[in-house]
Write a protein that holds these residues in place. Structure first.
Motif, PDB file in Angstrom:
ATOM      1  N   GLN A   1      22.558 -38.865  24.968  1.00 16.66           N
ATOM      2  CA  GLN A   1      21.152 -38.904  24.560  1.00 16.66           C
ATOM      3  C   GLN A   1      20.837 -37.893  23.467  1.00 16.66           C
ATOM      4  N   VAL A   2      21.552 -36.764  23.460  1.00 16.24           N
ATOM      5  CA  VAL A   2      21.093 -35.647  22.651  1.00 16.24           C
ATOM      6  C   VAL A   2      22.054 -35.245  21.526  1.00 16.24           C
ATOM      7  N   ALA A   3      23.360 -35.286  21.815  1.00 16.82           N
ATOM      8  CA  ALA A   3      24.285 -34.569  20.925  1.00 16.82           C
ATOM      9  C   ALA A   3      24.789 -35.418  19.771  1.00 16.82           C
ATOM     10  N   ASP A   4      25.021 -34.744  18.622  1.00 17.03           N
ATOM     11  CA  ASP A   4      25.668 -35.406  17.496  1.00 17.03           C
ATOM     12  C   ASP A   4      27.171 -35.442  17.699  1.00 17.03           C
ATOM     13  N   LYS A   5      27.714 -34.316  18.218  1.00 19.47           N
ATOM     14  CA  LYS A   5      29.149 -34.290  18.479  1.00 19.47           C
ATOM     15  C   LYS A   5      29.423 -33.530  19.769  1.00 19.47           C
ATOM     16  N   VAL A   6      30.634 -33.701  20.259  1.00 25.02           N
ATOM     17  CA  VAL A   6      30.967 -33.190  21.582  1.00 25.02           C
ATOM     18  C   VAL A   6      32.290 -32.439  21.526  1.00 25.02           C
ATOM     19  N   ALA A   7      32.330 -31.295  22.241  1.00 25.53           N
ATOM     20  CA  ALA A   7      33.606 -30.628  22.481  1.00 25.53           C
ATOM     21  C   ALA A   7      33.860 -30.670  23.982  1.00 25.53           C
ATOM     22  N   VAL A   8      35.033 -31.149  24.358  1.00 27.32           N
ATOM     23  CA  VAL A   8      35.365 -31.213  25.776  1.00 27.32           C
ATOM     24  C   VAL A   8      36.204 -29.989  26.120  1.00 27.32           C
ATOM     25  N   MET A   9      35.737 -29.227  27.119  1.00 33.29           N
ATOM     26  CA  MET A   9      36.461 -28.014  27.485  1.00 33.29           C
ATOM     27  C   MET A   9      37.202 -28.210  28.786  1.00 33.29           C
ATOM     28  N   TYR A  10      38.428 -27.663  28.836  1.00 33.55           N
ATOM     29  CA  TYR A  10      39.177 -27.672  30.082  1.00 33.55           C
ATOM     30  C   TYR A  10      39.968 -26.374  30.166  1.00 33.55           C
ATOM     31  N   ALA A  11      39.821 -25.674  31.268  1.00 33.80           N
ATOM     32  CA  ALA A  11      40.599 -24.467  31.525  1.00 33.80           C
ATOM     33  C   ALA A  11      40.539 -23.475  30.365  1.00 33.80           C
ATOM     34  N   GLY A  12      39.334 -23.203  29.887  1.00 31.87           N
ATOM     35  CA  GLY A  12      39.150 -22.163  28.879  1.00 31.87           C
ATOM     36  C   GLY A  12      39.461 -22.584  27.460  1.00 31.87           C
ATOM     37  N   GLN A  13      39.811 -23.865  27.262  1.00 31.73           N
ATOM     38  CA  GLN A  13      40.142 -24.320  25.914  1.00 31.73           C
ATOM     39  C   GLN A  13      39.406 -25.620  25.597  1.00 31.73           C
ATOM     40  N   ILE A  14      39.197 -25.849  24.296  1.00 27.99           N
ATOM     41  CA  ILE A  14      38.633 -27.136  23.900  1.00 27.99           C
ATOM     42  C   ILE A  14      39.783 -28.122  23.741  1.00 27.99           C
ATOM     43  N   VAL A  15      39.756 -29.230  24.476  1.00 35.82           N
ATOM     44  CA  VAL A  15      40.873 -30.176  24.417  1.00 35.82           C
ATOM     45  C   VAL A  15      40.607 -31.320  23.456  1.00 35.82           C
ATOM     46  N   GLU A  16      39.314 -31.561  23.188  1.00 37.40           N
ATOM     47  CA  GLU A  16      39.016 -32.652  22.264  1.00 37.40           C
ATOM     48  C   GLU A  16      37.658 -32.434  21.628  1.00 37.40           C
ATOM     49  N   GLN A  17      37.571 -32.697  20.319  1.00 38.80           N
ATOM     50  CA  GLN A  17      36.284 -32.640  19.630  1.00 38.80           C
ATOM     51  C   GLN A  17      36.087 -33.923  18.870  1.00 38.80           C
ATOM     52  N   SER A  18      34.869 -34.457  18.949  1.00 37.55           N
ATOM     53  CA  SER A  18      34.670 -35.782  18.370  1.00 37.55           C
ATOM     54  C   SER A  18      33.174 -36.061  18.240  1.00 37.55           C
ATOM     55  N   PRO A  19      32.781 -36.917  17.285  1.00 41.09           N
ATOM     56  CA  PRO A  19      31.385 -37.364  17.279  1.00 41.09           C
ATOM     57  C   PRO A  19      31.069 -38.078  18.598  1.00 41.09           C
ATOM     58  N   THR A  20      29.830 -37.977  19.053  1.00 42.77           N
ATOM     59  CA  THR A  20      29.485 -38.454  20.392  1.00 42.77           C
ATOM     60  C   THR A  20      29.851 -39.920  20.629  1.00 42.77           C
ATOM     61  N   ASN A  21      29.461 -40.784  19.689  1.00 42.63           N
ATOM     62  CA  ASN A  21      29.705 -42.210  19.907  1.00 42.63           C
ATOM     63  C   ASN A  21      31.188 -42.526  20.014  1.00 42.63           C
ATOM     64  N   THR A  22      31.968 -41.926  19.126  1.00 41.10           N
ATOM     65  CA  THR A  22      33.410 -42.179  19.119  1.00 41.10           C
ATOM     66  C   THR A  22      34.024 -41.681  20.427  1.00 41.10           C
ATOM     67  N   LEU A  23      33.561 -40.511  20.868  1.00 40.13           N
ATOM     68  CA  LEU A  23      34.136 -39.944  22.079  1.00 40.13           C
ATOM     69  C   LEU A  23      33.888 -40.853  23.281  1.00 40.13           C
ATOM     70  N   LEU A  24      32.679 -41.377  23.375  1.00 33.18           N
ATOM     71  CA  LEU A  24      32.344 -42.188  24.541  1.00 33.18           C
ATOM     72  C   LEU A  24      33.044 -43.544  24.491  1.00 33.18           C
ATOM     73  N   SER A  25      33.217 -44.092  23.273  1.00 31.10           N
ATOM     74  CA  SER A  25      33.818 -45.427  23.207  1.00 31.10           C
ATOM     75  C   SER A  25      35.337 -45.360  23.134  1.00 31.10           C
ATOM     76  N   ASN A  26      35.860 -44.272  22.565  1.00 29.29           N
ATOM     77  CA  ASN A  26      37.295 -44.235  22.322  1.00 29.29           C
ATOM     78  C   ASN A  26      37.856 -42.831  22.554  1.00 29.29           C
ATOM     79  N   PRO A  27      37.841 -42.377  23.808  1.00 28.26           N
ATOM     80  CA  PRO A  27      38.321 -41.009  24.083  1.00 28.26           C
ATOM     81  C   PRO A  27      39.820 -40.912  23.872  1.00 28.26           C
ATOM     82  N   LEU A  28      40.280 -39.753  23.361  1.00 25.33           N
ATOM     83  CA  LEU A  28      41.697 -39.586  23.068  1.00 25.33           C
ATOM     84  C   LEU A  28      42.435 -38.872  24.205  1.00 25.33           C
ATOM     85  N   HIS A  29      41.940 -37.723  24.606  1.00 24.69           N
ATOM     86  CA  HIS A  29      42.630 -36.895  25.598  1.00 24.69           C
ATOM     87  C   HIS A  29      42.549 -37.539  26.988  1.00 24.69           C
ATOM     88  N   PRO A  30      43.664 -37.526  27.739  1.00 30.28           N
ATOM     89  CA  PRO A  30      43.626 -38.123  29.078  1.00 30.28           C
ATOM     90  C   PRO A  30      42.529 -37.537  29.963  1.00 30.28           C
TER      91      PRO A  30
END
Lengths: 334, 314
Positions: free
Chosen positions: A222-251
């Motif tokens: 609803q809000v963000a232009d882009k997203v960083a996904v964090m896991y265990a103290g690190q960012i594992v994936e960064q992507s524009p919001t729409n792309t991330l939701l439709s086509n996520p890369l990291h397992p």
């Protein structure tokens, strides 16, 4: 492209705990353009709140400290500033709102006092003009009868109303960056939507940048232009919001998105990511996600994947996407 | 608020009756009017008739329930009666004579203690986690562990004997009294310091870990402002409660302090009365003590509501 408003590079924030050194934030890099909204998503304990507190330099001392990295805001490294210089940035250039609206306001001061204090501290608005600005801020964040609220104490307001007051305080000095640390987590679902809409509208009206920290992917879209996904103290994936939701890369991202309830999977059992985030005192060797990962490779438990550019807008840290293969991808796309 | 006060005052009536009853029963369990008569009659071997006359004169020959009702009624109407001793002076007269020394020492030590302890607590809380905090807190524990008597006797020895700065004991009226009050006040402040500073420090640290402190810092409020405005005003609530509760004790005077410094206050009066089994005086003083305590608690609740807007007296 404009120079970024905020550029975080290799940020490491550690804590000395009785259980050992806790590497809560361990090498986080991202950048935020003026007027851009970025979301940091992750489970509890992934280090997203500590990332925000590190930018404010309000990491709980003396246990927590920033080990290394740079946090460049408007071209200046915040970590080089003295406490006094940093104080003049807090609440004026960078504001923050917190997860706990019920306890984040001081119970013994009136709402009016607490909003005015934010302005008087920085001498930006004084006396009568601070009071009238406090009133119009309350109006702007959608408080009914702001004149009455100015004289009220926090306990007389509901959680949603208190969060609106927190937002009014954060906006008091027209900051250029707003850090919102799970601003809706403690609120009812209906109130959540109102607060999110409010934040989005305010961000658009004022042109400030916003860093939204959340564990809720629903909010992100609803809000963000882009997203960083964090896991265990690190960012594992960064992507524009729409792309991330439709086509996520990291397992891990794929798992998060698969566990969202959705209309297309109605009636089926919801996907669950097995296991929990490991404790930050004992991150696993290699890729920190490897023991929860369904697509694990041989290399994953020994070598930590580096953040690599997948395409112009996306980057990912995973051995499934080695650098050269990505080059091949790019070729094929052409 | 008014309704609350009236209700609290009504509640206090059964408490006071209970206090009178317990005092009455305890007195008859440990002494008899005959013994008091013998002790107080000037003749060395009083005759049975003399004892009987004395008992009649002081109302001890009436049925017990009548005695209880009469004395309790008198106390509630603040007709405190006369002492059982030979002189038989009015209890009220003695209280009027003795309240001031107790009050003077009480007010001075209360004021000094709260100022000093609160300042020290702020300092150690501000420097929390440093050596100053660690050594300060350890010193507090040490000061708590030393008994009151050591402070009294040590104070008398050092200030009175060695340095000859203050009188060792005694009291004089007027401005002169300040010279005599000095040492008892110092002893009272120092003996309570360890426990208070530690307690106040805990109140401060509890508040410093609250979320609103982080909000204040995020607003850019300076550290001294965070501590002296945001934290102190919240910590004032528990500080106030624990302090106001001490007021009744202060009014009656510290029994130990007054007898060691030979101060003609209410505490000393009570000790003398207990030693000479002067039931009339003990009864009156216990009653007044209970009354002051109840008023103190009501004051605590009112002050609570004044500082903390979340509290409403209804």
């Amino acid at each position: 492209m404009n120079p970024p408003l905020l550029q975080v590079n290799g940020l490491k924030t550690y804590f000395n705990t009785p259980a050992g050194l806790s590497k809560a934030v361990d090498g986080v890099s991202f950048s935020l353009q003026p007027g851009e909204t970025m979301a940091i998503v992750g489970e509890s304990g992934s280090g997203k709140s500590i990332t925000a507190l590190s930018i404010m330099q309000l990491v709980p001392e003396p246990a927590g400290y920033i080990e290394s990295g740079t946090i460049s805001f408007d071209g200046q490294d915040l970590l080089d500033l003295t406490w006094e210089q940093m104080r003049s940035i807090r609440g004026r250039q960078i504001s923050m709102i917190f997860q706990e609206p019920m306890t984040s306001l001081n119970p013994v001061f009136t709402i009016g006092y607490q909003i005015r204090e934010a302005m008087l501290t920085h001498d930006k608005f004084k006396g009568e003009s601070a009071t009238s600005r406090a009133r119009s801020l309350l109006e702007r964040v959608g408080m009914p009868s702001p004149n009455k609220v100015l004289r009220q104490y926090p306990h007389e307001l509901s959680g949603g109303m208190r969060q609106r007051v927190m937002i009014a305080i954060a906006l008091a000095n027209e900051p250029r960056l707003l850090l919102a640390d799970e601003p809706t987590t403690a609120l009812d679902v209906t109130i959540q939507a109102q607060i999110l809409t409010l934040l989005r509208d305010l961000q658009r009206d004022t042109g400030m940048s916003m860093l939204l920290i959340t564990h809720d992917l629903g909010i992100v879209s609803q809000v963000a232009d882009k997203v960083a996904v964090m896991y265990a103290g690190q960012i594992v994936e960064q992507s524009p919001t729409n792309t991330l939701l439709s086509n996520p890369l990291h397992p891990y991202t794929q798992g998060l998105i698969a566990s969202l309830p959705s209309r297309s999977r109605r009636g089926q059992e919801l996907y669950t990511l097995e296991g929990v985030v490991p404790p930050p005192t004992r991150w696993p060797a290699g890729c920190r996600f490897h023991d929860r990962c369904s697509k694990r490779l041989q290399i994953c438990d020994s070598q930590m994947p580096l953040a690599t550019k997948y395409d112009d807008t996306r980057s990912v840290s995973c051995h499934l996407y080695p650098a050269q293969e990505m080059a091949g991808n790019q070729e094929r796309l052409k | 608020m008014i309704g609350y006060l009236i209700r609290r005052l009504l509640y206090s009536i059964p408490i006071l009756v209970g206090v009178c009853f317990l005092t009455f029963v305890l007195f008859y369990m440990t002494a008899s009017p005959g013994e008091i008569a013998r002790r107080n009659l000037s003749a060395k071997n009083p005759t049975a008739q003399q004892i009987k006359d004395w008992e009649h004169q002081h109302g001890y020959d009436k049925p017990k329930w009548k005695q209880f009702l009469d004395t309790t009624e008198g106390l509630f109407l603040l007709r405190l009666g006369r002492s059982d001793s030979v002189k038989g002076e009015r209890v009220m007269t003695r209280i009027k004579e003795s309240w001031f020394p107790s009050f003077e020492i009480a007010v001075l030590s209360f004021g000094a203690a709260i100022t000093i302890n609160l300042s020290l607590a702020l300092v150690v809380a501000y420097f929390r986690g440093t050596y100053l905090d660690i050594y300060g807190t350890s010193l507090c524990v040490f000061m708590m562990s030393v008994t009151y008597l050591v402070y009294i006797i040590g104070g008398q020895f050092v200030f009175g004997r060695l340095l000859k700065l203050t009188p060792v004991a005694g009291f004089l009226p007027g401005w002169e009294s300040l010279r005599f009050a000095f040492l008892p006040v110092v002893v009272a402040v120092i003996s309570g310091m360890g426990a208070s500073v530690r307690q106040f420090r805990t109140f401060m640290l509890d508040e410093m870990n609250q979320d609103y402190v982080r909000t204040a810092r995020a607003k850019g409020v300076s550290e001294p402002q965070v501590l002296f405005k945001h934290v102190l005003k919240n910590a004032a609530i528990p500080v106030l409660t624990t302090s106001v509760q001490a007021i009744p004790g202060l009014f009656l005077g510290s029994i130990l302090l007054e007898s060691f410094f030979n101060i003609p206050g209410l505490g000393n009066y009570l000790v003398d009365a207990i030693n000479s089994q002067d039931f009339a005086v003990v009864r009156a003083m216990v009653f007044i003590g209970a009354l002051v305590t109840i008023v103190g608690y009501i004051l605590t609740d009112i002050s609570y509501a004044l500082v903390d807007k979340r509290v409403r007296l209804e």
